[in-house]
Design a protein around this motif. Structure first.
Motif, short mmCIF file in Angstrom:
data_model
loop_
_atom_site.label_atom_id
_atom_site.label_comp_id
_atom_site.label_asym_id
_atom_site.label_seq_id
_atom_site.Cartn_x
_atom_site.Cartn_y
_atom_site.Cartn_z
N SER A 1 5.22 7.78 7.02
CA SER A 1 4.47 7.17 5.92
C SER A 1 3.42 8.13 5.38
O SER A 1 3.12 8.10 4.19
N SER B 1 -2.29 0.49 7.16
CA SER B 1 -1.83 -0.89 7.27
C SER B 1 -2.39 -1.58 8.52
O SER B 1 -2.44 -2.81 8.57
N ARG C 1 -5.01 -4.34 8.37
CA ARG C 1 -4.67 -5.72 8.01
C ARG C 1 -4.16 -6.51 9.20
O ARG C 1 -3.65 -7.63 9.02
N GLN D 1 -8.33 8.01 4.23
CA GLN D 1 -7.63 6.73 4.34
C GLN D 1 -8.14 5.66 3.37
O GLN D 1 -8.26 4.50 3.74
N TYR E 1 0.88 -1.18 0.00
CA TYR E 1 0.00 0.00 0.00
C TYR E 1 0.91 1.22 0.00
O TYR E 1 1.69 1.40 0.94
N TRP E 2 0.85 2.01 -1.03
CA TRP E 2 1.68 3.22 -1.09
C TRP E 2 0.94 4.24 -1.93
O TRP E 2 0.92 4.15 -3.15
N LYS F 1 -2.57 7.14 -1.10
CA LYS F 1 -3.96 7.05 -0.61
C LYS F 1 -4.75 8.29 -1.00
O LYS F 1 -4.18 9.34 -1.32
N GLY G 1 -7.00 4.97 11.69
CA GLY G 1 -5.81 5.33 12.46
C GLY G 1 -4.55 5.23 11.61
O GLY G 1 -3.73 6.13 11.56
N SER G 2 -4.41 4.12 10.92
CA SER G 2 -3.27 3.88 10.04
C SER G 2 -3.67 2.80 9.05
O SER G 2 -4.14 1.74 9.45
N HIS H 1 3.10 8.64 1.50
CA HIS H 1 1.88 8.40 0.71
C HIS H 1 1.53 9.64 -0.12
O HIS H 1 1.11 9.53 -1.26
N ASP I 1 9.95 -2.56 4.06
CA ASP I 1 8.93 -1.55 4.31
C ASP I 1 9.52 -0.21 3.91
O ASP I 1 10.54 -0.17 3.27
N ALA I 2 8.91 0.87 4.38
CA ALA I 2 9.45 2.18 4.03
C ALA I 2 10.61 2.51 4.96
O ALA I 2 10.57 3.44 5.76
N LEU J 1 8.29 -0.29 -4.48
CA LEU J 1 7.96 0.67 -3.41
C LEU J 1 9.12 1.67 -3.25
O LEU J 1 8.92 2.89 -3.23
C1 DP6 Z 1 5.31 0.83 3.23
O1 DP6 Z 1 -0.12 2.23 7.11
O2 DP6 Z 1 1.99 3.31 7.93
O3 DP6 Z 1 4.39 -0.27 5.14
O4 DP6 Z 1 -2.04 5.03 6.54
O5 DP6 Z 1 -0.38 6.87 6.65
O6 DP6 Z 1 -0.63 5.31 8.60
P1 DP6 Z 1 -0.72 5.48 7.09
O7 DP6 Z 1 0.42 4.59 6.45
P2 DP6 Z 1 0.98 3.17 6.85
O8 DP6 Z 1 1.73 2.78 5.48
C2 DP6 Z 1 2.41 1.57 5.36
C3 DP6 Z 1 3.12 1.50 4.08
C4 DP6 Z 1 4.04 0.32 3.90
C5 DP6 Z 1 3.42 -0.71 2.97
C6 DP6 Z 1 2.31 -1.58 3.55
O9 DP6 Z 1 2.35 -1.91 4.75
O10 DP6 Z 1 1.43 -1.95 2.76
#
Ligand code: DP6
Length: 362
Positions: free
Chosen positions: A225, A169, A172, A40, A33-34, A36, A166-167, A229, A316-317, A275
């Motif tokens: 992140s 990721s 999941r 959210q 996920y990168w 949005k 909240g966030s 994003h 990850d990032a 990514l």
């Molecule tokens: C690179 O979920 O931390 O880990 O929604 O702004 O809180 P926010 O972002 P976040 O983004 C995670 C991005 C990633 C890829 C992923 O976990 O899919």
């Protein structure tokens, strides 16, 4: 379901004071996920392995406010590893503001939130997925006190829906072992609103897949992140990237079923590098890998070439490397890590985790 379905409409039963504790895991995305949109909503669907050992444990203590005059603001204290932390409060306040429409009872309570992580605070492992999902689950347990008829399926969906606010990721992290978040035409019931358990057959090999997290750089994230994003807005490759993620998820469906690890590796490693390619080609641009990240990747490639063992990496990032491999090669891979990769980890630190089943109420 739509967002409206998460606004409570039943008769309220007054909750008394109480407390609830949830332990919720981190997760590692296979398709990332990168990028949005407003509220959210992800720009592309993603899928992750839920982890087992990297967890946040959060307790929510609640008591109804006595003064009517104080019912127009959120009232909470936040403690991290036993110490009150003012600097974490803005993030939680923002979370409460985002979920208020769906949890209109929040301002009627006084809260104390206690949280801790099973992994070291300064490990470079993001705690937003485990932390936000644990807090969302605590809020849902409070909601169940107020509306006792809530069904299990609704509980999990709404917990993921709130966690997402909240966030991203964090949506999941409620269930396991594989969770999809974001609408995808080939995945039944997939939605942008919350994470859903991957609904198709999953090969045995993935059920206890191993993830050894090599801590290359334990410092603060160079780019949050949220900022990351944002850089996908107006990014020259954004549309192609979102399409690539969708295609990779389509390709992963039969691979997860058949256990074809050579295809699995191609998809997962390409996602990680794509990514980082997005970060390197945004404006402003960033390189979040460190020289040791590349050393590790090269070592993994030559080890795989030499031994034929299906070990791969994802990122990850940040600079840390997740080494993914089937459980039946655990002994050899742990040897390989000790002999060849530990030298690239900050203070020789790494964390051995594996695929897990999701959050637990304590
Ligand atoms: C690179 O979920 O931390 O880990 O929604 O702004 O809180 P926010 O972002 P976040 O983004 C995670 C991005 C990633 C890829 C992923 O976990 O899919």
């Amino acid at each position: 379901m739509t967002q409206q379905d998460f606004i409570p409409f039943q008769e309220e039963k007054k909750a008394t004071s109480g407390e609830v504790t949830w332990q919720s895991p981190s997760n590692i995305a296979l398709v990332k996920y990168w990028g949005k949109l407003e509220n959210q909503i992800p720009a592309n669907p993603s899928i992750s392995f839920t982890l087992d050992h990297c967890r946040s444990t959060t307790t929510l203590k609640f008591s109804p406010k006595k003064e009517i005059s104080t019912k127009d603001s959120f009232d909470f204290k936040f403690f991290f590893e036993g110490k009150e932390k003012e600097d974490f409060k803005p993030k939680i306040l923002k979370f409460f503001e985002r979920i208020e429409t769906y949890c209109p009872y929040l301002k009627e309570y006084q809260f104390e939130i206690y949280s801790e992580n099973s992994f070291p605070h300064s490990s470079g492992i993001a705690s937003s997925a485990s932390g936000m999902s644990a807090l969302a689950l605590c809020v849902m347990s409070l909601e169940r006190e107020i509306f006792p008829d809530i069904e299990e399926a609704y509980f999990n969906k709404k917990a993921s829906f709130l966690a997402r606010l909240g966030s991203g990721s964090a949506s999941r992290s409620i269930e396991g072992p594989l969770v999809v978040w974001g609408e995808h035409e080939n995945i039944k019931n997939s939605t942008d609103l919350y994470g859903e358990k991957f609904p198709y057959q999953v090969h045995e090999i993935f059920k206890n897949y191993q993830d050894s997290i090599l801590l290359v750089d334990k410092g603060e994230k160079q780019v949050s992140s949220t900022v990351g994003h944002d850089l996908m807005h107006g990014h020259p490759f954004a549309e192609v990237r979102f399409k690539q993620a969708e295609d990779n998820l389509s390709k992963l469906i039969p691979v997860l079923e058949s256990g074809d690890l050579s295809e699995f590796i191609k998809i997962v490693e390409s996602e990680a590098l794509s990514l980082h390619a997005m970060m390197m080609s945004s404006q402003p641009y960033f390189i979040l890998m460190k020289p040791n990240t590349l050393e590790i990747i090269n070592k993994i490639w030559s080890y795989r070439e030499k031994t034929g063992i299906p070990v791969c990496f994802t990122l990850d990032a940040g600079a840390n490397v997740h080494v993914l491999y089937p459980d039946n090669h655990r002994t050899e891979i742990l040897e390989f890590i000790k002999n060849e990769l530990v030298v690239y980890c900050q203070n020789g630190h790494y964390i051995c985790d594996q695929v897990g089943d999701g959050a637990k109420k304590l």
